[in-house]
Design a protein around this motif. Structure first.
Motif, mmCIF file in Angstrom:
data_model
loop_
_atom_site.group_PDB
_atom_site.id
_atom_site.type_symbol
_atom_site.label_atom_id
_atom_site.label_comp_id
_atom_site.label_asym_id
_atom_site.label_seq_id
_atom_site.Cartn_x
_atom_site.Cartn_y
_atom_site.Cartn_z
ATOM 1 N N ALA A 102 22.578 57.576 22.236
ATOM 2 C CA ALA A 102 23.940 57.909 21.809
ATOM 3 C C ALA A 102 24.681 56.714 21.232
ATOM 4 N N SER A 103 24.093 55.527 21.277
ATOM 5 C CA SER A 103 24.751 54.341 20.731
ATOM 6 C C SER A 103 23.691 53.316 20.378
ATOM 7 N N SER A 133 23.644 50.286 21.304
ATOM 8 C CA SER A 133 23.349 49.438 22.458
ATOM 9 C C SER A 133 22.190 49.973 23.288
ATOM 10 N N GLN A 134 21.869 51.255 23.141
ATOM 11 C CA GLN A 134 20.754 51.829 23.889
ATOM 12 C C GLN A 134 19.406 51.590 23.225
ATOM 13 N N ASN A 192 19.053 57.559 11.157
ATOM 14 C CA ASN A 192 19.284 57.672 12.595
ATOM 15 C C ASN A 192 18.086 58.300 13.291
ATOM 16 N N LEU A 249 18.266 57.717 17.104
ATOM 17 C CA LEU A 249 19.695 57.844 17.397
ATOM 18 C C LEU A 249 20.173 59.258 17.130
ATOM 19 N N VAL A 251 25.839 58.813 15.129
ATOM 20 C CA VAL A 251 26.026 57.389 15.429
ATOM 21 C C VAL A 251 26.106 56.615 14.115
#
Length: 448
Positions: free
Chosen positions: A41-42, A44-45, A231, A236, A240
């Motif tokens: 979902a971001s 950072s993941q 994405n 992702l 995003v």
């Protein structure tokens, strides 16, 4: 081998054999499928993402795709399965054991009769080496195919980044054209409503404004679709936002270097290496089929005791007479398959050469168009700037100034399209010759 011991010794021997068979056996453990799964979902993941990066260049995107692409994540399991199959195909055949017991029911005998035997299939030992060679080549060929999938995925990511970065520049220019025509449209509508102009006389200007809005909408829709594709490659969710660099290095392709690299492409491009390894495996399978023409042979030792305690023992031979089936059909199939793989590799290699030649010709054509457009674009931009100054001084009307402004923007858009095409052709050529692509295969696999 001696089978004359008392029954207790036979039971101990049987227990030892059973224990040896059970030792090392695999166990089963259930692994249920997940009921739900979702993409990241971001950013950072994502594995390998640097939070300090304000924007991502092409190299950063490629690294993230390699680490996070959902399809590439399954490659490890496919590699493990191929290696397991390779080990299984190279295992020695198990010896065969047999036995029976005949209890005394009636007659003059005074003991229990028994028979025991052990044998080894010799034919499978004869074909063991080529079968192991085929298994290794098949496993290495799968690894090469997996690497080719990585290259293709990276190639798709490169093209998407090129299209997205260049697309943003095109959208910015198209928005300028739309805004210029929207200002003229507003002026025309006000003049028509005031009775100073006839709508029929300015219909083409109004249509041009509508076309500019439609062109901008088309660019924005394509941009959204490509962002969602990128994405998906990164694992992702579609919504995003991925911050990309605002520009890319200009296309700079050395045709001579590309042709020089293509000379060794058969040793470096994974799909061609995979075909070579597949051909090597088929060669080994053909040798195994030829060796399997010899009669299936098993050597062993048999021992027995009758009810009167008379014991016998000696070597045993068992083979099949090759009267009707001497593996001739499997040999024919193996040879036909080898010929098929030979033709497939030859065609793929020739096609690769043709693709490189075609893309180099297209790149040269685009480069010539870029050079021809450069002077015309600069001239159109200068004319538009002069028209803007003249319009502000009241020397020409807004309608003519807008026409010159839009003409300059269209030239700039055409130049961007050519620039994008050159970057795409360069990326495609680098993929075909393996330039700048990662490798995770051993050298002896990549250069068989």
């Amino acid at each position: 081998m001696r089978f004359a011991g008392p029954p207790s010794r036979m039971r101990i021997a049987a227990a030892l054999v059973l224990s040896a068979c059970v030792t090392g056996c695999a166990t089963y453990r259930a692994k249920p499928l997940p009921e739900q799964a979702s993409s990241a979902a971001s950013l950072s993941q994502l594995q390998g993402y640097d939070p300090a990066a304000l924007s991502l260049d092409l190299a950063a995107i490629e690294r993230l795709v390699l680490l996070n692409n959902p399809d590439l994540k399954t490659q490890h399991a496919r590699h493990q399965a191929a290696q397991a199959q390779r080990r299984q195909d190279g295992v020695l055949p198990n010896p065969s054991m047999g036995g029976s017991v005949g209890y005394l029911i009636s007659g003059p005998g005074d003991a229990t009769a028994w028979t025991a035997s052990i044998s080894q299939d010799i034919a499978s030992l004869i074909t063991l080496r080529p079968r192991r060679e085929a298994a290794k080549a098949n496993a290495d060929g799968l690894d090469a195919s997996l690497l080719w999938e990585q290259w293709q995925t990276l190639g798709k990511a490169r093209l998407l980044v090129i299209d997205l970065v260049e697309g943003e520049r095109q959208i910015a220019l198209q928005r300028q054209a739309m805004e210029a025509q929207a200002r003229r449209e507003s002026h025309i509508v006000n003049a028509v409503q005031a009775g100073n102009m006839e709508r029929v006389a300015v219909a083409s200007d109004l249509a041009a404004a509508a076309d500019a809005r439609a062109a901008l909408n088309d660019l924005q829709r394509r941009q959204l679709d490509q962002r969602q594709q990128l994405n998906a490659l990164l694992g992702l969710k579609p919504d995003v936002a991925v911050p990309l660099a605002s520009s890319l290095p200009a296309a700079d392709l050395d045709a001579a270097a590309i042709r020089a690299q293509f000379d060794s492409v058969s040793r470096r491009r994974p799909d061609l290496v995979a075909l070579q390894l597949g051909y090597r495996a088929q060669e080994a399978q053909l040798r195994a089929a030829v060796l399997a023409q010899f009669p299936p042979l098993a050597l062993g030792y048999d021992a027995s005791q009758d009810n009167s305690r008379v014991r016998n023992g000696g070597p045993a031979v068992n083979f099949t007479l090759p009267i009707f089936d001497h593996n001739q059909h499997n040999v024919v199939i193996a040879r036909a398959t080898r010929e098929q793989l030979h033709q497939e590799y030859t065609v793929r290699l020739a096609t690769a050469q043709d693709e490189v030649d075609a893309l180099l010709a297209q790149y040269a054509q685009l480069d010539a168009q870029r050079q021809a457009l450069a002077a015309a674009t600069d001239d159109a931009v200068r004319a538009a700037s002069q028209a803007d100054q003249a319009a502000r001084a009241g020397l020409i009307d807004l309608r003519n100034a807008t026409d010159l402004r839009v003409a300059a923007i269209n030239r700039q858009l055409a130049a961007l399209v050519v620039e994008q095409g050159m970057l795409e052709q360069q990326a495609a050529l680098e993929l075909l010759v393996g330039r700048g692509m990662p490798t995770s295969l051993e050298q002896d696999v990549m250069a068989p």
